[in-house]
Design a protein around this motif. Sequence first.
Motif, PDB file in Angstrom:
ATOM      1  N   VAL A 249      47.013 -56.852  39.205  1.00 55.43           N
ATOM      2  CA  VAL A 249      47.181 -56.177  37.916  1.00 55.43           C
ATOM      3  C   VAL A 249      47.534 -57.202  36.843  1.00 55.43           C
ATOM      4  CG1 VAL A 249      48.452 -54.368  36.684  1.00 55.43           C
ATOM      5  CG2 VAL A 249      47.976 -54.116  39.128  1.00 55.43           C
ATOM      6  N   ASN A 250      47.075 -56.942  35.625  1.00 52.03           N
ATOM      7  CA  ASN A 250      47.383 -57.739  34.425  1.00 52.03           C
ATOM      8  C   ASN A 250      46.586 -59.028  34.322  1.00 52.03           C
ATOM      9  OD1 ASN A 250      49.182 -55.820  33.479  1.00 52.03           O
ATOM     10  ND2 ASN A 250      50.960 -56.814  34.384  1.00 52.03           N
ATOM     11  N   GLY A 251      45.470 -59.121  35.028  1.00 54.15           N
ATOM     12  CA  GLY A 251      44.505 -60.165  34.741  1.00 54.15           C
ATOM     13  C   GLY A 251      43.542 -59.649  33.685  1.00 54.15           C
ATOM     14  N   CYS A 252      42.402 -60.295  33.538  1.00 53.01           N
ATOM     15  CA  CYS A 252      41.380 -59.783  32.632  1.00 53.01           C
ATOM     16  C   CYS A 252      40.644 -58.626  33.278  1.00 53.01           C
ATOM     17  CB  CYS A 252      40.403 -60.892  32.269  1.00 53.01           C
ATOM     18  SG  CYS A 252      39.003 -60.339  31.259  1.00 53.01           S
ATOM     19  N   ASN A 253      40.199 -58.818  34.531  1.00 51.34           N
ATOM     20  CA  ASN A 253      39.482 -57.789  35.267  1.00 51.34           C
ATOM     21  C   ASN A 253      40.385 -57.110  36.293  1.00 51.34           C
ATOM     22  OD1 ASN A 253      36.337 -57.772  34.740  1.00 51.34           O
ATOM     23  ND2 ASN A 253      37.028 -59.894  34.555  1.00 51.34           N
ATOM     24  N   SER A 254      39.979 -55.945  36.735  1.00 54.29           N
ATOM     25  CA  SER A 254      40.648 -55.279  37.848  1.00 54.29           C
ATOM     26  C   SER A 254      40.120 -55.880  39.144  1.00 54.29           C
ATOM     27  CB  SER A 254      40.380 -53.776  37.806  1.00 54.29           C
ATOM     28  OG  SER A 254      40.901 -53.197  36.630  1.00 54.29           O
ATOM     29  N   MET A 255      41.029 -56.300  40.017  1.00 51.34           N
ATOM     30  CA  MET A 255      40.634 -56.948  41.258  1.00 51.34           C
ATOM     31  C   MET A 255      41.394 -56.344  42.428  1.00 51.34           C
ATOM     32  SD  MET A 255      40.409 -60.998  40.169  1.00 51.34           S
ATOM     33  CE  MET A 255      42.116 -61.076  39.642  1.00 51.34           C
ATOM     34  N   GLY A 256      40.747 -56.284  43.574  1.00 54.65           N
ATOM     35  CA  GLY A 256      41.413 -55.757  44.749  1.00 54.65           C
ATOM     36  C   GLY A 256      40.694 -56.162  46.015  1.00 54.65           C
ATOM     37  N   ALA A 257      41.397 -56.051  47.146  1.00 56.33           N
ATOM     38  CA  ALA A 257      40.828 -56.419  48.440  1.00 56.33           C
ATOM     39  C   ALA A 257      41.558 -55.661  49.537  1.00 56.33           C
ATOM     40  CB  ALA A 257      40.952 -57.928  48.683  1.00 56.33           C
ATOM     41  N   GLY A 258      40.894 -55.491  50.666  1.00 56.14           N
ATOM     42  CA  GLY A 258      41.547 -54.943  51.836  1.00 56.14           C
ATOM     43  C   GLY A 258      42.405 -56.015  52.497  1.00 56.14           C
ATOM     44  N   TYR A 259      43.392 -55.585  53.273  1.00 54.94           N
ATOM     45  CA  TYR A 259      44.254 -56.564  53.933  1.00 54.94           C
ATOM     46  C   TYR A 259      44.868 -55.962  55.198  1.00 54.94           C
ATOM     47  CZ  TYR A 259      48.555 -54.158  52.584  1.00 54.94           C
ATOM     48  OH  TYR A 259      49.560 -53.223  52.454  1.00 54.94           O
TER      49      TYR A 259
END
Length: 270
Positions: free
Chosen positions: A85-95
Amino acid sequence: MKYRILLLPLVLAACAQTPEVTAPVPPASTAAANPVSPSGTDLLTRYHWQLNNAIDRNGTHLDALFVRPDKPLQLDFSPYRITVVNGCNSMGAGYTVRKGYLQIGPMVSTMMACPDPALAALDDAISQRVRGSVNVNLLVRDDAPSLQLITDSGDTLSFTGFPTAETRYGAPGQLAFLEVAPQPVPCNHPAMPNGECLLVRERFFDEQGLATGTPGPWQPLNQAIEGYAHTPGIRNVLRVKRFAIKNPPADGASVAYVLDLVVESEKVGQ
């Protein structure tokens, strides 16, 4: 002039991903007393983790991760997914969590252009470090939780934990979508005397992110939406979480609204 940002289909698709978590949850009492390499995800999911320090293996501060002092980088964990959260883009990954390491899958990101080069570099800087196998240490002491991630290259990222809404309200929230009209309206309520209220109505969407059903009636919302700051002239559709408030005051709200995501935005003007 109007512009629109529609992220809903991507949001719903991301929520549908459920990578397997193989490890059990550690006892809370053990995690609270000692630094641990967590064997589960329960403690991680109870907090928003905001970056407070980052150094490389030589002790040099990683300035590229701190280009937004007002909005520090934040990691949010669900039982199946890590979100940046709070970068330019929304990013996510499984873990998964295995033997004191986060095993982080491929990072998925939106593709918004970042006019600020430093902000564009921020996305790359964090995605290069929150990936693969990352050593994790978690300490909860005196209600001040901290999280430390150590990458294979020797970078150390330190985070401070802030309770999620689910932690604060003691129960899962109910997802809902609220459309917020461009202009607030006058309202009179004990909590907001002679003030202005957001004008909202409930919206409904199917699993593909397409509007469905009939929107609810427009009505003043005589309370704030936590995490949302309205800009007059902007119509938004918000994904929010609704939480029941235990023992609310006689003149207070019995439900709390917490912003989860702005999924659609439109500027309305001449």
